[in-house]
Design an enzyme around this catalytic site. Structure first.
Site, PDB file in Angstrom:
ATOM      1  N   ASP A  89       0.855  -1.185   0.000  1.00 34.99           N
ATOM      2  CA  ASP A  89       0.000   0.000   0.000  1.00 34.99           C
ATOM      3  C   ASP A  89       0.889   1.231   0.000  1.00 34.99           C
ATOM      4  O   ASP A  89       2.031   1.188   0.454  1.00 34.99           O
ATOM      5  CB  ASP A  89      -0.908  -0.019   1.226  1.00 34.99           C
ATOM      6  CG  ASP A  89      -2.072   0.940   1.099  1.00 34.99           C
ATOM      7  OD1 ASP A  89      -2.202   1.568   0.038  1.00 34.99           O
ATOM      8  OD2 ASP A  89      -2.848   1.060   2.065  1.00 34.99           O
ATOM      9  N   SER A  90       0.363   2.348  -0.488  1.00 37.77           N
ATOM     10  CA  SER A  90       1.214   3.487  -0.814  1.00 37.77           C
ATOM     11  C   SER A  90       1.406   4.493   0.305  1.00 37.77           C
ATOM     12  O   SER A  90       2.334   5.283   0.277  1.00 37.77           O
ATOM     13  CB  SER A  90       0.627   4.229  -2.016  1.00 37.77           C
ATOM     14  OG  SER A  90      -0.633   4.783  -1.657  1.00 37.77           O
ATOM     15  N   GLY A  91       0.517   4.515   1.277  1.00 36.35           N
ATOM     16  CA  GLY A  91       0.580   5.526   2.322  1.00 36.35           C
ATOM     17  C   GLY A  91      -0.650   6.402   2.397  1.00 36.35           C
ATOM     18  O   GLY A  91      -0.800   7.200   3.327  1.00 36.35           O
ATOM     19  N   GLY A  92      -1.561   6.275   1.424  1.00 40.92           N
ATOM     20  CA  GLY A  92      -2.780   7.074   1.455  1.00 40.92           C
ATOM     21  C   GLY A  92      -3.617   6.811   2.691  1.00 40.92           C
ATOM     22  O   GLY A  92      -4.181   7.738   3.291  1.00 40.92           O
ATOM     23  N   PHE A  93      -3.683   5.546   3.098  1.00 41.13           N
ATOM     24  CA  PHE A  93      -4.462   5.222   4.296  1.00 41.13           C
ATOM     25  C   PHE A  93      -3.808   5.806   5.547  1.00 41.13           C
ATOM     26  O   PHE A  93      -4.492   6.221   6.476  1.00 41.13           O
ATOM     27  CB  PHE A  93      -4.622   3.708   4.453  1.00 41.13           C
ATOM     28  CG  PHE A  93      -5.422   3.325   5.671  1.00 41.13           C
ATOM     29  CD1 PHE A  93      -6.797   3.442   5.667  1.00 41.13           C
ATOM     30  CD2 PHE A  93      -4.796   2.884   6.831  1.00 41.13           C
ATOM     31  CE1 PHE A  93      -7.546   3.112   6.797  1.00 41.13           C
ATOM     32  CE2 PHE A  93      -5.529   2.561   7.962  1.00 41.13           C
ATOM     33  CZ  PHE A  93      -6.907   2.667   7.941  1.00 41.13           C
ATOM     34  N   ASP A 143      -3.202   7.802  -3.067  1.00 44.24           N
ATOM     35  CA  ASP A 143      -4.573   8.282  -3.238  1.00 44.24           C
ATOM     36  C   ASP A 143      -4.925   9.203  -2.087  1.00 44.24           C
ATOM     37  O   ASP A 143      -4.235   9.250  -1.066  1.00 44.24           O
ATOM     38  CB  ASP A 143      -5.567   7.119  -3.332  1.00 44.24           C
ATOM     39  CG  ASP A 143      -5.577   6.274  -2.055  1.00 44.24           C
ATOM     40  OD1 ASP A 143      -4.512   6.160  -1.410  1.00 44.24           O
ATOM     41  OD2 ASP A 143      -6.639   5.721  -1.703  1.00 44.24           O
ATOM     42  N   GLN A 192     -12.070   6.191  -5.437  1.00 41.42           N
ATOM     43  CA  GLN A 192     -12.616   6.870  -4.265  1.00 41.42           C
ATOM     44  C   GLN A 192     -14.047   7.338  -4.563  1.00 41.42           C
ATOM     45  O   GLN A 192     -14.620   6.967  -5.562  1.00 41.42           O
ATOM     46  CB  GLN A 192     -11.701   8.034  -3.882  1.00 41.42           C
ATOM     47  CG  GLN A 192     -10.333   7.624  -3.375  1.00 41.42           C
ATOM     48  CD  GLN A 192     -10.385   6.881  -2.050  1.00 41.42           C
ATOM     49  OE1 GLN A 192     -11.376   6.950  -1.308  1.00 41.42           O
ATOM     50  NE2 GLN A 192      -9.320   6.154  -1.746  1.00 41.42           N
ATOM     51  N   GLY A 220     -11.386   3.705   0.450  1.00 39.06           N
ATOM     52  CA  GLY A 220     -12.232   4.659   1.139  1.00 39.06           C
ATOM     53  C   GLY A 220     -13.493   4.087   1.725  1.00 39.06           C
ATOM     54  O   GLY A 220     -14.446   4.827   1.994  1.00 39.06           O
ATOM     55  N   ASP A 270      -7.905  -7.467   1.995  1.00 40.10           N
ATOM     56  CA  ASP A 270      -6.924  -7.467   3.077  1.00 40.10           C
ATOM     57  C   ASP A 270      -7.571  -6.829   4.287  1.00 40.10           C
ATOM     58  O   ASP A 270      -8.496  -6.018   4.158  1.00 40.10           O
ATOM     59  CB  ASP A 270      -5.664  -6.672   2.697  1.00 40.10           C
ATOM     60  CG  ASP A 270      -5.873  -5.172   2.864  1.00 40.10           C
ATOM     61  OD1 ASP A 270      -5.497  -4.642   3.935  1.00 40.10           O
ATOM     62  OD2 ASP A 270      -6.441  -4.533   1.965  1.00 40.10           O
ATOM     63  N   CYS A 308     -12.008 -27.383  12.091  1.00 38.40           N
ATOM     64  CA  CYS A 308     -10.774 -26.762  11.599  1.00 38.40           C
ATOM     65  C   CYS A 308      -9.601 -27.730  11.687  1.00 38.40           C
ATOM     66  O   CYS A 308      -9.438 -28.455  12.678  1.00 38.40           O
ATOM     67  CB  CYS A 308     -10.474 -25.504  12.413  1.00 38.40           C
ATOM     68  SG  CYS A 308      -8.990 -24.622  11.885  1.00 38.40           S
ATOM     69  N   CYS A 310      -6.333 -26.651  11.302  1.00 33.90           N
ATOM     70  CA  CYS A 310      -5.102 -25.891  11.496  1.00 33.90           C
ATOM     71  C   CYS A 310      -4.235 -26.515  12.582  1.00 33.90           C
ATOM     72  O   CYS A 310      -4.693 -27.355  13.371  1.00 33.90           O
ATOM     73  CB  CYS A 310      -5.417 -24.428  11.808  1.00 33.90           C
ATOM     74  SG  CYS A 310      -5.892 -24.108  13.529  1.00 33.90           S
ATOM     75  N   CYS A 313      -5.798 -26.038  16.179  1.00 31.91           N
ATOM     76  CA  CYS A 313      -6.955 -26.883  16.479  1.00 31.91           C
ATOM     77  C   CYS A 313      -6.592 -28.371  16.483  1.00 31.91           C
ATOM     78  O   CYS A 313      -7.236 -29.165  17.174  1.00 31.91           O
ATOM     79  CB  CYS A 313      -8.066 -26.619  15.466  1.00 31.91           C
ATOM     80  SG  CYS A 313      -8.867 -25.010  15.689  1.00 31.91           S
ATOM     81  N   HIS A 339      -4.483 -19.842  13.751  1.00 30.03           N
ATOM     82  CA  HIS A 339      -5.862 -20.307  13.579  1.00 30.03           C
ATOM     83  C   HIS A 339      -6.694 -19.321  12.770  1.00 30.03           C
ATOM     84  O   HIS A 339      -7.370 -19.705  11.808  1.00 30.03           O
ATOM     85  CB  HIS A 339      -6.539 -20.544  14.922  1.00 30.03           C
ATOM     86  CG  HIS A 339      -8.017 -20.726  14.780  1.00 30.03           C
ATOM     87  ND1 HIS A 339      -8.584 -21.904  14.331  1.00 30.03           N
ATOM     88  CD2 HIS A 339      -9.054 -19.842  14.944  1.00 30.03           C
ATOM     89  CE1 HIS A 339      -9.902 -21.756  14.251  1.00 30.03           C
ATOM     90  NE2 HIS A 339     -10.213 -20.517  14.609  1.00 30.03           N
TER      91      HIS A 339
END
Length: 373
Positions: A89-93, A143, A192, A220, A270, A308, A310, A313, A339
């Site tokens: 991710d670029s940094g906008g968030f 963004d 956006q 957004g 994500d 599960c 995993c 579990c 898990h």
């Protein structure tokens, strides 16, 4: 990048994305490795979970340890030893989440480091330069993200900036590729527009007209708006996105959010939710959430989720995990994270299988039915 749409069922999509480092089958959930690692886990853990792509963050890695150092180790793959794909991710968030330490203008974003207070200016070109050094497989453009609700004036400004930055970014990326830089890296633009149909359509059409982009994200959302508004916005927006390129919904979310947005045609997701919740004692199961802090689990011999397979579990009881959490043992954080991520990644694989068999609606109904038991 090679993108193949393998099947659809209702509006749900199953696709295959091939990057320089891995073959990714969608729908896909990307575990968040902000600092170049998924918290409490290492590259071997991620491989054991079958993760084909994880997310890193340009802002955080730029500040610490620095993209130039990471480049000396061969990029994120060599530095972390995770051999499969990275999306950065670029940094906008971060401009949104660290709004008290950032200020955007028409040319970029000024950050005051949350580590030492030093000032840094991110532009559409500079964030790509950083991501070239990180050597991520998918690079997100800078963004202008806004909180919701917001004024029409601010949302219009966000769209204008994001489109202008996207034009600068794709032009610069093509210029750099002609110089042999970032040749095997891919670039996504970020739509956006808040929850407004008018603005989402405008942003999507402006960005998707930039046909050199390898994929498109919906940004957004999940920033304070009701879930129903998020779902309606995604459903409205995807109709303006290319069918032959990946669709990525950023920062979302709960298992229910994933199911609802797969139903609306999204391929990639994500979110910090499975890892952050794990560390706080909340585990995701076939039947819903389980809070290991509840006293009823102190003597419970059952695994977290009987359905599960995993590592957690397969080996440990709820009682043992309850003890580890109450004792503050770090082992709990690893076992709980293993898990939760196994649950998320398995849910995506099962969703894909149902789409390939054209049984998506049955799968979706069964997902909710199990949560009512």
């Amino acid at each position: 990048m090679k993108f193949t749409l393998d099947a659809t069922s209702s509006n749900a999509r199953a696709a295959t994305i091939v990057t320089e480092h891995s073959t990714i089958q969608t729908p896909v959930f990307m575990p968040v490795g902000t600092q170049g690692t998924v918290k409490t886990l290492d590259a071997n853990d991620m491989l054991s979970l079958g993760a084909k792509i994880i997310l890193g963050n340009t802002y955080h890695l730029y500040l610490r340890p620095g993209s130039k150092l990471i480049k000396e180790f061969g990029g994120l793959h060599g530095y972390s030893k995770f051999p499969n794909s990275f999306l950065t991710d670029s940094g906008g968030f971060q401009a949104f989440s660290l709004s008290d330490k950032s200020k955007a203008d028409d040319n970029g974003i000024m950050f005051k480091s949350h580590l030492d207070g030093s000032k840094h200016y991110f532009t559409p070109k500079s964030v790509l330069d950083t991501q070239y050094e990180l050597n991520s497989d998918i690079m997100m453009i800078l963004d202008d993200l806004v909180a919701l609700p917001n004024t029409n004036e601010r949302i219009e400004q966000s769209i204008s900036r994001t489109t202008n930055w996207a034009k600068k970014a794709i032009t610069y990326h093509k210029e750099q590729q002609e110089k042999g830089i970032g040749v095997k890296q891919n670039i996504f633009a970020i739509i956006q527009g808040g929850t407004s149909k008018k603005y989402r359509e405008q942003s999507a059409k402006e960005l998707c007209a930039l046909s050199d982009y390898d994929g498109f994200a919906i940004g957004g959302l999940s920033v304070g708006e009701p879930n129903v508004d998020m779902y309606e916005t995604v459903e409205w927006t995807t109709q303006f996105m290319p069918k032959n390129k990946p669709r990525y919904l950023m920062g979302v979310g709960t298992p229910e959010d994933l199911i609802e947005n797969i139903h609306r045609g999204v391929d990639m997701f994500d979110c910090v939710m499975p890892t952050r919740n794990a560390r706080n004692g909340t585990l995701f199961t076939t039947f819903g959430r389980l809070n290991i802090k509840n006293t009823q689990f102190k003597t419970d011999k059952e695994p977290l989720d009987p359905n599960c397979s995993c590592y957690t579990c397969s080996n440990f009881s709820r009682a043992y995990l309850s003890h580890l959490y109450r004792a503050g043992e770090m082992t709990f954080y690893r076992l709980a994270t293993l898990h939760n991520l196994h649950y998320y990644l398995t849910l995506m694989r099962e969703a894909r299988a149902s789409i390939l068999e054209d049984k998506w609606l049955e799968f979706k109904d069964d997902f909710y039915a199990k949560r009512k038991k």
